[in-house]
Write a protein that holds these residues in place. Structure first.
Motif, mmCIF file in Angstrom:
data_model
loop_
_atom_site.group_PDB
_atom_site.id
_atom_site.type_symbol
_atom_site.label_atom_id
_atom_site.label_comp_id
_atom_site.label_asym_id
_atom_site.label_seq_id
_atom_site.Cartn_x
_atom_site.Cartn_y
_atom_site.Cartn_z
ATOM 1 N N GLY A 1 10.112 -4.314 10.283
ATOM 2 C CA GLY A 1 8.845 -3.761 10.728
ATOM 3 C C GLY A 1 7.862 -3.598 9.589
ATOM 4 N N ARG B 1 -1.692 -3.321 5.589
ATOM 5 C CA ARG B 1 -1.059 -2.087 6.056
ATOM 6 C C ARG B 1 -1.348 -0.938 5.105
ATOM 7 N NH1 ARG B 1 4.965 -3.744 7.800
ATOM 8 N NH2 ARG B 1 4.209 -5.864 7.935
ATOM 9 N N HIS C 1 5.880 2.795 1.146
ATOM 10 C CA HIS C 1 6.188 1.835 2.217
ATOM 11 C C HIS C 1 5.309 2.076 3.434
ATOM 12 C CE1 HIS C 1 9.445 0.056 -0.021
ATOM 13 N NE2 HIS C 1 9.808 1.274 -0.361
ATOM 14 N N TYR C 2 4.094 2.522 3.178
ATOM 15 C CA TYR C 2 3.007 2.651 4.156
ATOM 16 C C TYR C 2 3.232 3.731 5.207
ATOM 17 C CZ TYR C 2 3.549 -2.161 2.548
ATOM 18 O OH TYR C 2 3.836 -3.259 1.812
ATOM 19 N N ALA C 3 4.480 3.919 5.678
ATOM 20 C CA ALA C 3 4.730 4.888 6.755
ATOM 21 C C ALA C 3 3.769 4.684 7.913
ATOM 22 C CB ALA C 3 4.643 6.327 6.226
ATOM 23 N N ALA C 4 3.519 3.423 8.242
ATOM 24 C CA ALA C 4 2.650 3.123 9.378
ATOM 25 C C ALA C 4 3.320 3.609 10.655
ATOM 26 C CB ALA C 4 2.411 1.624 9.458
ATOM 27 N N PHE C 5 2.535 4.168 11.583
ATOM 28 C CA PHE C 5 3.092 4.513 12.890
ATOM 29 C C PHE C 5 3.212 3.212 13.667
ATOM 30 C CE2 PHE C 5 0.546 8.636 12.189
ATOM 31 C CZ PHE C 5 1.585 9.179 11.456
ATOM 32 N N LYS C 6 4.440 2.727 13.784
ATOM 33 C CA LYS C 6 4.644 1.354 14.248
ATOM 34 C C LYS C 6 4.270 1.141 15.702
ATOM 35 C CE LYS C 6 8.234 0.523 10.897
ATOM 36 N NZ LYS C 6 9.667 0.667 10.652
ATOM 37 N N HIS C 7 4.267 2.222 16.481
ATOM 38 C CA HIS C 7 3.980 2.049 17.898
ATOM 39 C C HIS C 7 2.503 2.239 18.208
ATOM 40 C CE1 HIS C 7 4.704 6.260 17.040
ATOM 41 N NE2 HIS C 7 4.018 6.562 18.132
ATOM 42 N N MET C 8 1.679 2.425 17.193
ATOM 43 C CA MET C 8 0.248 2.653 17.422
ATOM 44 C C MET C 8 -0.559 1.530 16.780
ATOM 45 S SD MET C 8 -0.209 6.629 16.479
ATOM 46 C CE MET C 8 0.850 7.907 17.134
ATOM 47 N N SER D 1 2.817 -4.123 12.653
ATOM 48 C CA SER D 1 3.737 -5.237 12.372
ATOM 49 C C SER D 1 3.000 -6.566 12.302
ATOM 50 C CB SER D 1 4.828 -5.282 13.444
ATOM 51 O OG SER D 1 4.246 -5.408 14.712
ATOM 52 N N LEU E 1 -0.901 14.641 7.851
ATOM 53 C CA LEU E 1 -2.161 14.486 8.569
ATOM 54 C C LEU E 1 -2.446 15.682 9.473
ATOM 55 C CD1 LEU E 1 -1.846 10.704 9.415
ATOM 56 C CD2 LEU E 1 -3.505 11.748 7.888
ATOM 57 N N ARG F 1 -6.228 5.958 7.025
ATOM 58 C CA ARG F 1 -5.662 7.043 7.820
ATOM 59 C C ARG F 1 -5.684 8.352 7.030
ATOM 60 N NH1 ARG F 1 0.493 6.285 9.518
ATOM 61 N NH2 ARG F 1 0.755 6.856 7.344
ATOM 62 N N PHE G 1 1.980 6.563 1.362
ATOM 63 C CA PHE G 1 3.375 6.339 0.985
ATOM 64 C C PHE G 1 3.577 4.919 0.453
ATOM 65 C CE2 PHE G 1 3.249 9.697 3.987
ATOM 66 C CZ PHE G 1 4.309 10.542 3.713
ATOM 67 N N PHE H 1 -5.262 9.277 14.161
ATOM 68 C CA PHE H 1 -4.215 10.279 14.397
ATOM 69 C C PHE H 1 -4.580 11.680 13.904
ATOM 70 C CE2 PHE H 1 -0.322 12.586 13.397
ATOM 71 C CZ PHE H 1 0.400 12.427 14.565
ATOM 72 N N ASP I 1 9.653 8.812 6.798
ATOM 73 C CA ASP I 1 8.313 8.497 6.284
ATOM 74 C C ASP I 1 7.214 8.765 7.305
ATOM 75 O OD1 ASP I 1 9.145 7.810 3.830
ATOM 76 O OD2 ASP I 1 8.371 5.759 3.871
ATOM 77 N N GLN I 2 7.420 8.226 8.523
ATOM 78 C CA GLN I 2 6.366 8.370 9.530
ATOM 79 C C GLN I 2 6.178 9.833 9.893
ATOM 80 O OE1 GLN I 2 6.284 5.516 12.829
ATOM 81 N NE2 GLN I 2 7.966 4.456 11.853
ATOM 82 N N ASN J 1 12.670 -5.896 16.165
ATOM 83 C CA ASN J 1 11.935 -6.495 15.070
ATOM 84 C C ASN J 1 12.669 -6.129 13.782
ATOM 85 O OD1 ASN J 1 10.120 -7.449 13.289
ATOM 86 N ND2 ASN J 1 8.420 -6.157 13.945
ATOM 87 N N ALA K 1 4.289 11.483 7.137
ATOM 88 C CA ALA K 1 2.886 11.083 7.187
ATOM 89 C C ALA K 1 2.164 11.894 8.252
ATOM 90 C CB ALA K 1 2.776 9.596 7.471
ATOM 91 N N ARG L 1 4.607 12.770 19.362
ATOM 92 C CA ARG L 1 3.722 11.635 19.130
ATOM 93 C C ARG L 1 4.305 10.589 18.205
ATOM 94 N NH1 ARG L 1 -2.311 13.563 19.520
ATOM 95 N NH2 ARG L 1 -2.491 11.347 19.158
#
Lengths: 272, 322, 281
Positions: free
Chosen positions: A271, B138, B82-89, B131, A174, B145, B80, B97, A166-167, A268, A170, A184
């Protein structure tokens, strides 16, 4: 605590602690104690022995090379195994684990049969081309890389599966290209698994003994690594030096593990 | 203009995911792709985004043929489920981004991120990690984004599917208002007919890889082209030989010209609504008929459980032949 | 009657995993490089061991394995590895259980201790055990140069395998499943037997296979501890090394192939057993 503590909880806990104490903690602590029996004498003796110093330097040199090779190979293969579909993927995935089940002595034998200077399959041609593999640092690097090959991959593959795509998708939507997405998004997400895999590889590489014993020729001051030197010193009744060298090897390995387990953020579980 | 889809086919092995899809999505509108899960609507959305390739057919976005353009060059905003968030940012980094990838000047990125944070009401949260946000937050971040790159089209794949009912409702209203403000061509996938009817300008119903009907929410609700569309968009019951919505049935305790007669055998009150089950006297059609009336109507008509009633379609309603 | 929406016939069918894509040009080149390196480092050398063992013909193979010293070494190796694996299955699962379900001060230290045998150089592992269970043992237990030293060394180096494979599965296991079993009237023991063990069996098996494979191939930790006494404490790896040092590569390869074979059979056998267990549950 979800379940109430019963007698069983304490019995199990006690049993586990006793087992680990008797099998690992106590014996390991004794090596530390033996090392410092005469204060810093043992360490000083060991570090003033040129053979030991050479062995330690060679070990670090070899381990760093093996880890670099395995990291590049490991990251590449993990991505290929998880993100791509190609014929033979299942077989490759199964074969990757093979080095973990092979005796270090068999590893040494296998490499000798391939890279031995006189009888090996590829050794003589390589020697004629001016590349000495067996009984030289290159051979030691090969032996070390062999035994620690799957460690990075074993750490990365499950995490790559877990983070899903997914990430990465995404990032692509972008505007990020493949390399930007990897650097990244993917790499930061698997960072801790990678660090852990690298540390395990490093520990395994510093400590390899059997395969290196065969491939190196074990010549003090030339191709003798630290673990080989421990054996020789111990059998030469220089036990203090053997303990001191062991202590240094164990220190690097255990310290690396501890540092990672302290730094690594608690997983975690959800997440999302 | 907008999005032009021509002759799209997609197979997964021998499973036909999409079959000869032709579709024109007009510029600036909010279009819903509606259908049961597994029907192919998400696959279609991913083909528009370039995240999936079609086996044949073409996609045009704002007059440009993008069929063979990779996802990262399509300038499409994708959100998406399930958001597809960049978890480390952080939230701000997530939003920035796409702009950073495009190497926009730092000041511009900063301003744009501030603007978007405001738009999605996350100004207070810009330095948090995903998180630390709720699901709804989110998803708003993911939307910001996607909007940051000023996409030519915005695609949302079941954007509210992972949220609970109350948040879903709030975000739905908010998305509608946002779209009225931003006016970007938007396509969103959903399996929730209420969501689709409420939010979209036009609806595309997709089932088993085929388009069932295209039209405005009113068109589809009032003039469904098939049993499937009728039954997917809302509750349906069978009255005689026809299918009809339960609230389109006129019910009476007194004898009148009727399509069916029967006895009220079940009485369920849900808020202001009363759902009745009428067991018909016609032994050839023994299945109970569902009728929905408001509480006020029930009182006015003096309905009670066990009453004999006469049923017929309300004036102006054209039932569909079953 | 309300018409129910029937899901599309194909809808329930599993779609092909979306995440995997076919190779692009650059990933194809990457795959080629990776496979080449893997072949040069692992596959060709191991294949040469197999070829070498066949080179001397069936006769060499049989002579080597029926040599009484080699046979004794193989027996000792397999027996001790089996016992150690058994102990690991029990204690490894127990340790994993305590680490996941119990909470107490110092648990993090135990986590590090579990990894020590993996991180410690094997030669150092031997030295470590020698200092507590050797001639200078502070508790008066001396196993050096006996069969028990082989057992001890293998136990030490294989400690992490079962623990580390069972732990993640146990973490994933939803405690609600156990609570559901209990609410349905299952006793702790029944829950353990019918719910937990079948769920853990594949992980335990995988750990056991790894631990057995590691056990039969161990060398470094035994060098200082077992004394390598022929017919008593000499293990298979040591036999191979002796053959290599005597220049008898065919014999060395014969024993090596046998070790590889036993490891392979163990892994397959355990896999089959696991499948049987999970099916029955």
């Amino acid at each position: 605590m979800r379940q109430p503590k019963t007698t069983g909880t304490y019995v199990r806990r006690g049993l586990v602690i006793a087992y680990l104490f008797l099998l690992v903690a106590w014996p390991v602590s004794l090596v530390v104690k033996h090392t410092f029996d005469g204060g810093l004498d043992n360490l000083q003796t060991a570090l003033s022995d040129p053979d030991v110093v050479f062995a330690l330097q060679l070990t670090v040199y070899v381990a760093v090379w093996a880890v670099v090779i395995n990291t590049i190979f490991g990251v590449g293969v993990s991505l290929l195994l998880v993100r791509y579909d190609f014929p033979g993927r299942g077989i490759l995935s199964a074969l990757i684990d093979l080095p973990l089940s092979v005796s270090p002595i068999v590893v040494g034998l296998a490499l000798l049969l391939t890279y031995g200077s006189t009888n090996g399959l590829l050794g003589p041609s390589l020697r004629d081309a001016g590349i000495q593999v067996a009984f030289a640092p290159l051979g030691i690097i090969l032996a070390t890389a062999f035994v620690s090959l799957p460690l990075v991959i074993r750490e990365l593959v499950p995490v790559l599966h877990e983070i899903g795509t997914d990430q990465e998708q995404a990032a692509r939507s972008l505007g990020a290209g493949p390399w930007q997405t990897f650097r990244r998004i993917t790499l930061p997400s698997v960072k801790w698994a990678l660090v852990y895999g690298v540390v395990l590889s490093l520990a395994r590489s510093l400590g390899e003994f059997g395969a290196v014993k065969i491939m190196s020729g074990n010549i003090a001051g030339q191709t003798q690594t630290a673990t080989l030197s421990v054996e020789e010193k111990y059998q030469d009744f220089q036990q203090g030096t053997a303990y001191a060298t062991s202590f240094l090897l164990a220190l690097i390995a255990v310290a690396a593990l501890v540092v990672v387990s302290v730094l690594r953020p608690k997983e975690n579980p959800d997440g999302d | 203009m907008g999005i032009e889809i021509r002759g799209i086919n997609k197979f997964f092995g021998d499973f036909v995911a999409l079959e000869d899809i032709n579709l024109s999505i007009p510029s600036g509108q909010l279009t819903a792709l509606l259908g049961p899960s597994g029907g192919g609507k998400s696959t279609l959305l991913r083909i528009i985004a370039g995240l999936e390739s079609s086996d044949s057919g073409t996609v045009e976005i704002e007059g440009v043929d993008t069929t063979n353009v990779p996802a990262q060059k399509r300038n499409v905003g994708f959100v998406f489920q399930h958001y597809a968030a960049f978890k480390h940012m952080t939230v701000a980094k997530n939003i920035a981004f796409g702009l950073e990838i495009r190497k926009r000047p730092k000041d511009e990125v900063k301003d744009r991120v501030q603007e978007l944070l405001k738009l999605v009401h996350l100004e207070q949260w810009s330095d948090r990690l995903p998180s630390q946000l709720s699901g709804g937050q989110r998803q708003r971040m993911a939307l910001a984004r996607a909007l940051a790159i000023e996409p030519s089209v915005l695609l949302l794949d079941e954007p509210f599917g992972a949220l609970d009912a109350k948040v879903r409702k709030e975000l739905r209203d908010w998305l509608r208002r946002l779209h009225d403000e931003v006016h970007v061509t938007t396509v969103f996938v959903t399996h929730d007919q209420e969501e689709a009817l409420e939010v979209s300008d036009s609806l595309v119903v997709i089932n088993e890889g085929r388009i069932e009907q295209i039209g405005s929410p009113d068109d589809l609700y009032d003039r469904p082209a098939s049993d499937f569309v009728l039954s997917f968009l809302g509750p349906v019951t069978r009255l005689g030989d026809h299918l009809i919505r339960p609230h389109d049935i006129e019910i009476s305790r007194y004898e009148q010209a009727a399509t069916a007669t029967g006895r009220i055998t079940r009485w369920t009150r849900v808020g202001f609504e009363i759902r009745l089950e009428v067991t018909p006297d016609d032994k050839l059609h023994p299945d109970p008929i569902q009728v929905v009336v408001t509480r006020a109507e029930a009182t006015a008509l003096g309905l009670h459980e066990g009453d004999q009633v006469w049923l017929r379609p309300q004036a102006g309603v054209e039932p569909v032949r079953a | 009657m309300t018409t129910e929406i029937q899901p599309a016939p194909g809808a329930t069918r599993k779609r092909r995993a979306r995440s995997a894509t076919s190779l692009t040009r650059s990933s194809g080149i990457g795959l080629g490089l990776a496979v080449t390196w893997f072949s040069l480092l692992v596959l060709i050398p191991l294949a040469l061991v197999v070829i070498q063992s066949a080179d001397g013909g069936w006769q060499t193979f049989r002579d080597t394995l029926t040599n009484s010293q080699t046979a004794a070494a193989l027996r000792l190796t397999v027996t001790q590895a089996l016992i150690v694996t058994l102990v690991n299955v029990m204690f490894g699962t127990l340790i994993a259980w305590v680490l996941v379900r119990d909470h107490f001060w110092g648990k993090r230290i135990l986590e590090v201790i579990i990894d020590i045998p993996f991180a410690l150089p094997t030669i150092v592992a031997g030295l470590v055990l020698l200092s507590l269970y050797g001639p200078d043992s502070p508790i008066g237990i001396n196993v050096a140069n006996t069969e028990r030293s082989v057992f001890l060394a293998l136990l030490f180096v294989t400690l992490p395998f079962v623990v580390r494979t069972v732990e993640p599965v146990l973490l994933e296991l939803d405690p609600e499943v156990e609570e559901a079993a209990a609410s349905l009237g299952a006793s702790r023991f029944t829950t353990l037997r019918r719910i937990l063990l079948p769920a853990l069996a594949p992980a335990i098996t995988a750990g056991a296979a790894l631990s057995f494979a590691r056990g039969i191939s161990e060398y470094g930790s035994l060098v200082l501890l077992s004394g390598n006494l022929p017919n008593k404490t000499e293990v298979a790896s040591v036999r191979i090394l002796t053959y290599i040092e005597n220049g008898n590569e065919a014999a060395a390869a014969s024993v090596a192939v046998l070790l590889l074979g036993v490891a392979l059979i163990a892994i397959i056998l355990l896999q089959v057993l696991t499948n049987a267990v999970s099916r029955r549950a």
